[in-house]
Motif scaffolding. Structure first.
Motif, PDB file in Angstrom:
ATOM      1  N   ALA A 112      53.165 -60.768  21.417  1.00  0.00           N
ATOM      2  CA  ALA A 112      53.053 -61.299  20.052  1.00  0.00           C
ATOM      3  C   ALA A 112      53.684 -62.684  19.937  1.00  0.00           C
ATOM      4  N   PRO A 113      53.007 -63.630  19.301  1.00  0.00           N
ATOM      5  CA  PRO A 113      53.602 -64.949  19.062  1.00  0.00           C
ATOM      6  C   PRO A 113      54.633 -64.874  17.949  1.00  0.00           C
ATOM      7  N   SER A 114      55.437 -65.904  17.796  1.00  0.00           N
ATOM      8  CA  SER A 114      56.517 -65.885  16.798  1.00  0.00           C
ATOM      9  C   SER A 114      55.998 -65.843  15.369  1.00  0.00           C
ATOM     10  N   GLY A 115      54.744 -66.225  15.156  1.00  0.00           N
ATOM     11  CA  GLY A 115      54.174 -66.172  13.804  1.00  0.00           C
ATOM     12  C   GLY A 115      53.832 -64.776  13.340  1.00  0.00           C
ATOM     13  N   VAL A 116      53.902 -63.793  14.253  1.00  0.00           N
ATOM     14  CA  VAL A 116      53.683 -62.386  13.903  1.00  0.00           C
ATOM     15  C   VAL A 116      55.046 -61.731  13.744  1.00  0.00           C
ATOM     16  N   SER A 117      55.311 -61.175  12.562  1.00  0.00           N
ATOM     17  CA  SER A 117      56.638 -60.630  12.279  1.00  0.00           C
ATOM     18  C   SER A 117      56.808 -59.194  12.737  1.00  0.00           C
ATOM     19  N   GLY A 118      55.708 -58.440  12.837  1.00  0.00           N
ATOM     20  CA  GLY A 118      55.814 -57.050  13.271  1.00  0.00           C
ATOM     21  C   GLY A 118      54.586 -56.262  12.880  1.00  0.00           C
ATOM     22  N   TRP A 119      54.577 -54.969  13.189  1.00  0.00           N
ATOM     23  CA  TRP A 119      53.446 -54.119  12.835  1.00  0.00           C
ATOM     24  C   TRP A 119      53.898 -52.670  12.765  1.00  0.00           C
ATOM     25  N   ASN A 166      58.261 -46.465  11.891  1.00  0.00           N
ATOM     26  CA  ASN A 166      57.670 -46.725  13.198  1.00  0.00           C
ATOM     27  C   ASN A 166      57.057 -48.120  13.268  1.00  0.00           C
ATOM     28  N   GLU A 167      57.778 -49.108  12.791  1.00  0.00           N
ATOM     29  CA  GLU A 167      57.293 -50.489  12.842  1.00  0.00           C
ATOM     30  C   GLU A 167      57.853 -51.186  14.081  1.00  0.00           C
ATOM     31  N   THR A 168      57.007 -51.968  14.728  1.00  0.00           N
ATOM     32  CA  THR A 168      57.454 -52.842  15.800  1.00  0.00           C
ATOM     33  C   THR A 168      57.817 -54.184  15.185  1.00  0.00           C
ATOM     34  N   VAL A 169      59.066 -54.607  15.360  1.00  0.00           N
ATOM     35  CA  VAL A 169      59.562 -55.856  14.776  1.00  0.00           C
ATOM     36  C   VAL A 169      59.646 -56.911  15.875  1.00  0.00           C
ATOM     37  N   ASN A 170      59.039 -58.063  15.630  1.00  0.00           N
ATOM     38  CA  ASN A 170      58.940 -59.101  16.649  1.00  0.00           C
ATOM     39  C   ASN A 170      60.024 -60.155  16.448  1.00  0.00           C
ATOM     40  N   TYR A 171      61.238 -59.901  16.986  1.00  0.00           N
ATOM     41  CA  TYR A 171      62.315 -60.879  16.937  1.00  0.00           C
ATOM     42  C   TYR A 171      62.071 -61.972  17.978  1.00  0.00           C
ATOM     43  N   SER A 172      62.780 -63.071  17.841  1.00  0.00           N
ATOM     44  CA  SER A 172      62.661 -64.153  18.821  1.00  0.00           C
ATOM     45  C   SER A 172      63.141 -63.704  20.201  1.00  0.00           C
ATOM     46  N   PRO A 230      50.327 -45.023   6.371  1.00  0.00           N
ATOM     47  CA  PRO A 230      49.444 -43.918   5.972  1.00  0.00           C
ATOM     48  C   PRO A 230      48.656 -44.201   4.697  1.00  0.00           C
ATOM     49  N   LYS A 231      49.188 -45.021   3.797  1.00  0.00           N
ATOM     50  CA  LYS A 231      48.480 -45.298   2.543  1.00  0.00           C
ATOM     51  C   LYS A 231      47.154 -46.015   2.794  1.00  0.00           C
ATOM     52  N   SER A 232      47.173 -47.012   3.654  1.00  0.00           N
ATOM     53  CA  SER A 232      45.940 -47.755   3.954  1.00  0.00           C
ATOM     54  C   SER A 232      45.194 -47.167   5.146  1.00  0.00           C
ATOM     55  N   SER A 233      45.777 -46.144   5.791  1.00  0.00           N
ATOM     56  CA  SER A 233      45.203 -45.517   6.971  1.00  0.00           C
ATOM     57  C   SER A 233      44.862 -46.563   8.020  1.00  0.00           C
ATOM     58  N   SER A 234      45.855 -47.421   8.302  1.00  0.00           N
ATOM     59  CA  SER A 234      45.657 -48.507   9.258  1.00  0.00           C
ATOM     60  C   SER A 234      46.996 -48.907   9.855  1.00  0.00           C
ATOM     61  N   VAL A 235      46.925 -49.799  10.842  1.00  0.00           N
ATOM     62  CA  VAL A 235      48.128 -50.436  11.352  1.00  0.00           C
ATOM     63  C   VAL A 235      48.270 -51.769  10.618  1.00  0.00           C
ATOM     64  N   VAL A 236      49.351 -51.924   9.889  1.00  0.00           N
ATOM     65  CA  VAL A 236      49.590 -53.149   9.133  1.00  0.00           C
ATOM     66  C   VAL A 236      50.306 -54.151  10.034  1.00  0.00           C
ATOM     67  N   VAL A 237      49.722 -55.334  10.187  1.00  0.00           N
ATOM     68  CA  VAL A 237      50.313 -56.401  10.993  1.00  0.00           C
ATOM     69  C   VAL A 237      50.860 -57.470  10.059  1.00  0.00           C
ATOM     70  N   GLY A 238      52.157 -57.739  10.162  1.00  0.00           N
ATOM     71  CA  GLY A 238      52.793 -58.750   9.329  1.00  0.00           C
ATOM     72  C   GLY A 238      52.707 -60.119   9.986  1.00  0.00           C
ATOM     73  N   VAL A 239      52.309 -61.112   9.201  1.00  0.00           N
ATOM     74  CA  VAL A 239      52.172 -62.480   9.694  1.00  0.00           C
ATOM     75  C   VAL A 239      52.920 -63.413   8.749  1.00  0.00           C
ATOM     76  N   VAL A 240      53.731 -64.329   9.302  1.00  0.00           N
ATOM     77  CA  VAL A 240      54.409 -65.333   8.483  1.00  0.00           C
ATOM     78  C   VAL A 240      53.337 -66.203   7.831  1.00  0.00           C
ATOM     79  N   ALA A 241      53.345 -66.284   6.498  1.00  0.00           N
ATOM     80  CA  ALA A 241      52.257 -66.902   5.750  1.00  0.00           C
ATOM     81  C   ALA A 241      51.891 -68.300   6.244  1.00  0.00           C
ATOM     82  N   GLU A 242      52.884 -69.128   6.489  1.00  0.00           N
ATOM     83  CA  GLU A 242      52.602 -70.506   6.883  1.00  0.00           C
ATOM     84  C   GLU A 242      52.091 -70.627   8.314  1.00  0.00           C
TER      85      GLU A 242
END
Length: 383
Positions: free
Chosen positions: A140-147, A312-318, A151-163
């Motif tokens: 994962a690149p640094s612009g991806v914060s985690g995933w 169960n989120e994977t957090v993408n630290y530096s 269960p609400k959206s029945s998906s894997v939510v991928v967090g991305v730094v907006a900018e």
């Protein structure tokens, strides 16, 4: 400084004595049936903190804690009833009920019989976990914060730094993630960071020039964040005296550690309230569902509350990815690392990192306590 610590020790002892007098037995983990710990009344200080941070009345806070204790029991029974159709669950604060997602409507009655609300979704938790595992193998690149699995959206939510969302490496990662399974995009304000700090005072512990916070007492020591120290590193208390050493530590991939306690230091099943609330007794480690209220204690920002946003989120630290984390909207700041996350009187985990601060808000992740206990063969010190 010493007067403050002595006072806290007295308060802790008083809490323990009152518990013994009431005949409350030791319980290291929650069972499927309600326990004395589930039925124990919440302290007035905890209710006050929830009123402040969650905008609740006293009556609402009390009712919510009772409903969340019930939801912890219902969640285990509902998952069994759903079988392979289980798609995850979350606590609905508005209704005070646990909602369980299923993929097969034939299971509805059996799940509803446990006391849960039911909703149909497209993907089972097993399917989403498999997609999550495939995404975990990507760089994962640094612009991806985690995933995390949602269960609400029945998906894997991928967090991305907006900018950073339009960066080529971010778009390439998202393309690969979507090939792994159902993905939903979530834009975040900032990238997460760990919450250790340089030596600045307070009532923490120190290793080298790093200040972190104690998590929970276990027999023989305490648990904390892995990024706070390496195995064998020495640990000093608030007064500079020797406590013990890191006996085990993992970071990244995980963010947990444990420290042995000796040299006159002792452990109690208490989370400090820092004068904001009364010290809180720890009676077990029953896992709170998504949507439940949760509070955090740390040596920088002391006591703050919020809700569980995801598990169960994977957090993408530096420094690298950390897996199987729980996401909350509780604020935290440097120096809070390793500190306690607690829901009612149930230990939840140790503070890892986040973004934002306690002036403007933010999000914070913790490493679940039961994983740490299992990894090192530790027993939680409970009242």
């Amino acid at each position: 400084m010493r007067r403050t610590t002595v006072l806290r020790s007295c308060l802790s002892a008083a809490l323990l004595l009152s518990t013994v007098a009431a005949g409350v037995g030791t319980q290291a983990s929650a069972a499927d049936s309600p326990t004395a710990a589930d039925r124990a009344p919440a302290s007035s200080a905890l209710i006050t903190a929830m009123q402040r941070d969650l905008g609740l009345t006293k009556t609402q806070a009390t009712a919510r804690l009772q409903a969340e204790a019930t939801a912890r029991t219902v969640e285990r029974a509902a998952e069994r009833a759903a079988g392979g159709s289980y798609g995850g669950s979350w606590f609905e604060a508005e209704s005070g009920k646990l909602t369980v997602a299923i993929t097969d409507d034939a299971r509805r009655k059996a799940v509803e019989a446990t006391g849960a609300q039911v909703t149909l979704v497209e993907h089972s938790e097993r399917r989403l976990d498999a997609a999550m595992a495939r995404i975990d193998k990507l760089d994962a690149p640094s612009g991806v914060s985690g995933w995390h699995v949602d269960p609400k959206s029945s998906s894997v939510v991928v967090g991305v730094v907006a900018e950073r969302k339009n960066d080529n490496d971010v778009q390439a990662f998202l393309s690969q993630a979507r090939q792994a399974g159902p993905v939903t995009l979530d834009e975040t304000g900032q990238a997460p960071r760990t919450l250790a700090a340089g030596t600045v005072g307070g009532d923490p512990y120190y290793t080298g020039n790093v200040r972190c916070s104690i998590g929970f007492s276990v027999y023989g020591g305490f648990v904390t964040a892995g990024h706070c120290g390496q195995p064998s590193a020495g640990v000093r208390g608030w007064d500079g005296s020797y406590i013990g050493n890191f006996q085990g530590s993992s970071f990244p991939e995980n963010d947990y550690a444990w420290v042995n306690v000796g040299s006159g230091w002792w452990t109690v099943p208490v989370v400090l309230g820092w004068g904001t609330v009364s010290d809180q007794l720890v009676r077990g480690s029953g896992e709170a569902p998504v949507g439940a209220s949760i509070c955090r204690s740390g040596s920088t920002t002391h006591w703050h509350c919020g809700t569980v946003l995801a598990k169960n989120e994977t957090v993408n630290y530096s420094q690298g990815a950390v897996r199987q984390m729980t996401k909350t909207n509780v604020c935290a700041e440097p120096g809070d690392s390793g500190g306690s996350f607690i829901s009612g009187d149930q230990a939840q985990g140790v503070t890892s990192g986040g973004w934002g601060n306690c002036s403007s808000g933010g999000e914070t992740w913790f490493q679940p306590i039961n994983e740490i206990l299992s990894r090192y063969g530790l027993t939680l010190h409970t009242a």
